[in-house]
Design an enzyme around this catalytic site. Structure first.
Site, PDB file in Angstrom:
ATOM      1  N   HIS A 177       8.455  -9.357   0.137  1.00 33.02           N
ATOM      2  CA  HIS A 177       7.155  -8.987   0.707  1.00 33.02           C
ATOM      3  C   HIS A 177       6.152 -10.115   0.515  1.00 33.02           C
ATOM      4  O   HIS A 177       6.348 -11.018  -0.296  1.00 33.02           O
ATOM      5  CB  HIS A 177       6.676  -7.643   0.173  1.00 33.02           C
ATOM      6  CG  HIS A 177       6.091  -7.632  -1.202  1.00 33.02           C
ATOM      7  ND1 HIS A 177       4.742  -7.744  -1.432  1.00 33.02           N
ATOM      8  CD2 HIS A 177       6.653  -7.473  -2.421  1.00 33.02           C
ATOM      9  CE1 HIS A 177       4.504  -7.639  -2.736  1.00 33.02           C
ATOM     10  NE2 HIS A 177       5.645  -7.483  -3.359  1.00 33.02           N
ATOM     11  N   ASP A 189       3.688 -12.266  -7.863  1.00 37.63           N
ATOM     12  CA  ASP A 189       3.981 -11.050  -7.108  1.00 37.63           C
ATOM     13  C   ASP A 189       3.206 -11.032  -5.812  1.00 37.63           C
ATOM     14  O   ASP A 189       2.030 -10.648  -5.794  1.00 37.63           O
ATOM     15  CB  ASP A 189       3.592  -9.844  -7.979  1.00 37.63           C
ATOM     16  CG  ASP A 189       3.969  -8.511  -7.342  1.00 37.63           C
ATOM     17  OD1 ASP A 189       4.573  -8.516  -6.259  1.00 37.63           O
ATOM     18  OD2 ASP A 189       3.648  -7.468  -7.936  1.00 37.63           O
ATOM     19  N   GLU A 235       3.964  -3.905   0.921  1.00 43.98           N
ATOM     20  CA  GLU A 235       4.885  -3.374  -0.096  1.00 43.98           C
ATOM     21  C   GLU A 235       4.104  -2.733  -1.228  1.00 43.98           C
ATOM     22  O   GLU A 235       4.507  -1.710  -1.786  1.00 43.98           O
ATOM     23  CB  GLU A 235       5.771  -4.510  -0.634  1.00 43.98           C
ATOM     24  CG  GLU A 235       6.866  -4.050  -1.604  1.00 43.98           C
ATOM     25  CD  GLU A 235       6.460  -4.048  -3.068  1.00 43.98           C
ATOM     26  OE1 GLU A 235       7.268  -3.625  -3.900  1.00 43.98           O
ATOM     27  OE2 GLU A 235       5.317  -4.467  -3.405  1.00 43.98           O
ATOM     28  N   GLU A 236       2.958  -3.351  -1.567  1.00 48.98           N
ATOM     29  CA  GLU A 236       2.198  -2.886  -2.730  1.00 48.98           C
ATOM     30  C   GLU A 236       1.687  -1.451  -2.554  1.00 48.98           C
ATOM     31  O   GLU A 236       1.421  -0.764  -3.515  1.00 48.98           O
ATOM     32  CB  GLU A 236       1.026  -3.830  -3.019  1.00 48.98           C
ATOM     33  CG  GLU A 236       1.448  -5.249  -3.419  1.00 48.98           C
ATOM     34  CD  GLU A 236       2.207  -5.312  -4.740  1.00 48.98           C
ATOM     35  OE1 GLU A 236       2.474  -4.259  -5.335  1.00 48.98           O
ATOM     36  OE2 GLU A 236       2.541  -6.432  -5.163  1.00 48.98           O
TER      37      GLU A 236
END
Ligand SMILES: *[C@@H]1O[C@H](CO)[C@@H](O)[C@H](O)[C@H]1NC(C)=O
Ligand SMILES: *[C@@H]1O[C@H](CO)[C@@H](O)[C@H](O)[C@H]1NC(C)=O
Ligand SMILES: *[C@@H]1O[C@H](CO)[C@@H](O)[C@H](O)[C@H]1NC(C)=O
Ligand SMILES: *[C@@H]1O[C@H](CO)[C@@H](O)[C@H](O)[C@H]1NC(C)=O
Ligand SMILES: *[C@@H]1O[C@H](CO)[C@@H](O)[C@H](O)[C@H]1NC(C)=O
Length: 720
Positions: free
Chosen positions: A362, A372, A409-410
């Site tokens: 992602h 991330d 995605e988060e």
């Protein structure tokens, strides 16, 4: 010979260069060098034609891939990706999508963007004040991170999809917020009803599970903190962990189907039960460890249970409350439909364009996203660069490779889930494997999780990649010697984009990363500076992840026979059955599962034999394209057998009966069985209840057994 030509390439072709422009020239010269060597090799191979067997086809390819590694290009991609925060659905996020797209295009890869229109959730306003017993004035507690200007563009810490609301109540500490934590509180005489809970992240609880459980117990709002080690607190004090509290995965308004942006799409209303059940009913927000410490230090009442103090670095609070401190909590958020963008590069397979090997990561981030997820994005673009180089040298994989850059995605794996849902039939019948990388580099130490038929190939490729932290051993050696417990983990938890592929579509999957539990997770400090200072100063770990990931892609797309081993699956299932037998009580029988595993094992052995025979015939020059394809299809489809149309009870979207999330208990496999054993609906005491519970467990065991039988029968590919 081709092989010796390649092994004699000077070591310096592994391009660990610094960022000066002479090194660009160096890269260019070395690239030319590789090109001419490869061309030479390629021409030598023209007569006789290259044998299609694995060994003849791979060494030059693999050397080209490995030798074109560059920590310089990866660091450069990461620097660009992390210039601005890029939360999904915002305009800097669109710019990040463009960056990936432009890179894919400039590498002459077939590129496209697929947009979806999905429900995202943003912060509008939050406040938290404490009324300590020693003062009559309310003390405002900080909810932002220190050193963040309001113009930084970093979103204030919040929990996406938390309901908006205000609450006023006594503070109470609930540890990880698990059932056993509340039991401990109850037995200490602590009543949490009407309180604002302070919970510590961890203990295997998702944010959603913590809030849902708290609401069940009568808590009126939840604040959550993340405990960091001393070093992290020294350097990054005040960091706050953002995150989603959505239950399940994918867009809440289009459960089970793709949230296409154009055309007619059914969208549920915001008040639909299907939508509402995905959100917690009480509000929550994250706070820093420092803020938590201030609150917890002021509590009186019952003592903190001894077993909660494990790993507790704060040390200076002893009481769980409730009170005397009161917390005044307000959160206001906004749920709104926004456009998200998945970006793809497709390398069409030369022989089997309709078989897909999918590599995904992602791109959206809570803040700058250096770890991330953009350490993974940088690695993905570098793989694209190296594949593109190989293609210019004449390579074309046998099967199609799809490189995916997911969005949102988060918020709950939304970009990947919408895509999988939209392409479900094609993926179900044609996807060979999915290889995910989320936080590629968090620190030292290699970690991998996989479905068991991929164990062998995973181990195999790690033997070809240099260990980034010692440079004189292979990644495999270092990994093996520094891991206690099982080398390869499994994929039951839902924490990244493999979830839709494995849990919903039954595609064999792998997840790779370096380091774990990094201290700046979801905080404003997850920046390029942090990466260079702590995560991966020379980007060698990035190179290693890209190496393993890219080689897996090459093998899965180009090995004539798919490198799948179902004997590993059978062995793993046997282990699970063994563990389960120790936990079961009463007259529940595991026999259905053991005999199904036997079927799977027999089928796996039979396939192994067939593979061997096929390889022999191939090396003797027989053309066996269709038979190979038939065998590969069986290997590809066997995993789908574990899917069940009904899915896991109460969470039907999750179709896989071996790997998937259980709502209670941490078996780590057979989620339906775990739910039946530990689910809250099973009450203790009465004989009748116990019997009913055993029947449910037995039924779930039968369902798993039938799933394993389906896998075995797909592998055998004979009609009964
Ligand atoms: C996708 O969305 C972006 C941002 O809204 C837009 O610029 C782009 O044109 C869209 N692309 C497609 C293929 O719809
Ligand atoms: C009141 O209590 C809080 C929390 O324990 C503490 O931080 C603060 O220093 C105290 N204030 C005074 C004036 O003692
Ligand atoms: C809680 O905070 C809100 C907003 O800051 C304020 O309006 C309200 O009066 C406070 N409640 C109490 C009981 O202090
Ligand atoms: C790449 O690796 C070399 C050798 O370790 C190192 O000197 C260089 O600084 C690294 N480049 C980057 C951008 O980290
Ligand atoms: C199964 O368990 C045995 C013994 O506990 C162990 O040696 C083996 O590695 C396990 N196999 C798998 C695939 O986990």
């Amino acid at each position: 010979m081709a092989q010796s030509l390649y092994t004699s390439l000077p070591k310096s072709t592994t391009i660990f260069t610094s960022s000066t422009s002479p090194s660009c020239t160096l890269i260019f010269i070395l690239t030319l060098c590789i090109i001419s060597l490869y061309t030479l090799h390629y021409h030598n191979q023209q007569t006789p034609p290259p044998s299609p067997s694995t060994t003849a086809r791979h060494p030059p390819l693999i050397s080209t891939f490995l030798n074109s590694a560059s920590n310089y290009t990866i660091s450069n991609y990461l620097r660009h990706l992390t210039l601005h925060p890029h939360l999904a659905g915002t305009s800097p996020s669109s710019a990040a999508a463009d960056y990936v797209k432009t890179n894919f295009e400039s590498l002459h890869l077939q590129t496209h963007v697929t947009n979806y229109s999905v429900l995202l959730s943003y912060h509008l306003h939050s406040s938290l004040t404490a009324h300590f017993s020693n003062s009559s004035t309310a003390v405002p507690l900080p909810l932002t991170e220190p050193g963040l200007g309001s113009d930084s563009g970093v979103v204030k810490p919040y929990h996406a999809y938390s309901p908006s609301g205000s609450a006023y109540g006594k503070a109470v500490y609930v540890h990880h917020g698990r059932e056993e934590d509340y039991r401990a509180l109850a037995s200490a005489g602590v009543d949490v009803k009407g309180c604002v809970a302070v919970a510590k992240r961890g203990g295997g609880m998702s944010r959603n599970a913590v809030v849902v459980k708290a609401a069940e117990k009568g808590v009126v709002a939840v604040v959550m903190y993340t405990e960091n080690n001393d070093r992290a607190r020294t350097y990054y004090g005040g960091g706050v962990e953002r995150g989603t509290v959505l239950d399940g995965v994918g867009d809440p308004l289009t459960p089970g189907w793709g949230a296409r942006i154009n055309g007619d799409v059914e969208r549920l209303g915001m008040e639909d039960d299907e939508v509402l059940k995905r959100f917690p009913t009480v509000a929550s927000m994250p706070i820093s460890g420092e803020t938590a410490e201030l609150i917890l230090g002021s509590l009186e009442g019952a003592r903190v249970p001894h077993w909660w103090r494990d790993g507790d670095l704060f040390g200076n609070f002893n009481r769980v409350g409730p009170g005397p401190t009161f917390l005044n909590f307000t959160y206001q958020g906004e749920n709104k439909v926004a456009t998200i963008q998945n970006v793809f590069a497709v390398i069409k397979g030369s022989e089997e364009a309709d078989r897909f090997v999918v590599l995904g990561n992602h791109r959206d981030a809570w803040t700058y996203g250096a770890v991330d997820p953009n350490s993974g994005t940088a690695a993905l673009i570098d793989i694209a660069r190296r594949y593109s180089l190989m293609m210019r040298l004449g390579w074309n994989p046998q099967r199609t490779i799809v490189l995916c850059s997911w969005d949102a995605e988060e918020f709950g794996m939304i970009g990947s889930t919408e895509w999988v849902e939209q392409n479900l039939v094609n993926l179900g019948s044609k996807a060979v494997a999915y290889i995910n990388v989320d936080c590629a580099v968090q620190g030292p130490g290699f970690f991998a999780a996989a479905t068991p038929q991929l164990d062998d190939i995973l181990v195999e490729v790690t033997k070809k990649v240099t260990d980034p932290d010692s440079l004189d051993s292979t990644l495999f050696e270092k990994w093996r010697t520094s891991t206690d417990g099982p080398l390869i983990q499994r994929l039951s938890d839902v924490f990244s984009d493999f979830a839709p592929f494995l849990h919903h579509a039954g595609v064999p999957s792998i997840d790779l990363y370096y380091g774990k539990d990094f201290p700046v997770y979801h905080t404003a400090f997850d920046s390029y500076e942090w990466m260079v200072k702590y995560g991966d100063p020379f980007f060698h770990r990035h190179v290693a992840v890209a190496g393993v990931w890219g080689l897996l892609g090459i093998h899965l797309a180009d090995d004539p026979i798919l490198p799948f081993n179902y004997l590993s699956y059978a062995t793993q299932l046997q282990n699970y059955t063994h563990s389960l037998s120790k936990l079961l009580e009463g007259d529940v029988s595991l026999h259905p599962i053991t005999s199904a595993i036997q079927e799977l094992e027999d089928a796996a052995k039979q396939v192994e034999e067939e593979m061997k025979k096929l390889r022999e015939e191939e090396s003797e020059g027989h053309v066996i394209v269709l038979r190979r394809r038939m065998l590969n299809d069986r290997l590809m489809l066997a995993e789908r057998g574990f899917l069940d149309t009904e899915g896991i009870r109460g969470r039907q979207w999750f179709k896989h009966l071996v790997y998937g999330p259980a709502s209670e208990g941490k078996l780590g496999f057979f989620p339906g069985v775990a739910d039946a054993m530990y689910g809250s609906s099973t009450s203790r005491g009465e004989k009748k209840e116990a019997k009913k519970k055993q029947e449910i467990i037995q039924h779930e065991i039968w369902r798993v057994a039938r799933a394993i039988q389906r896998a075995a029968s797909a592998l055998k590919a004979e009609l009964t």
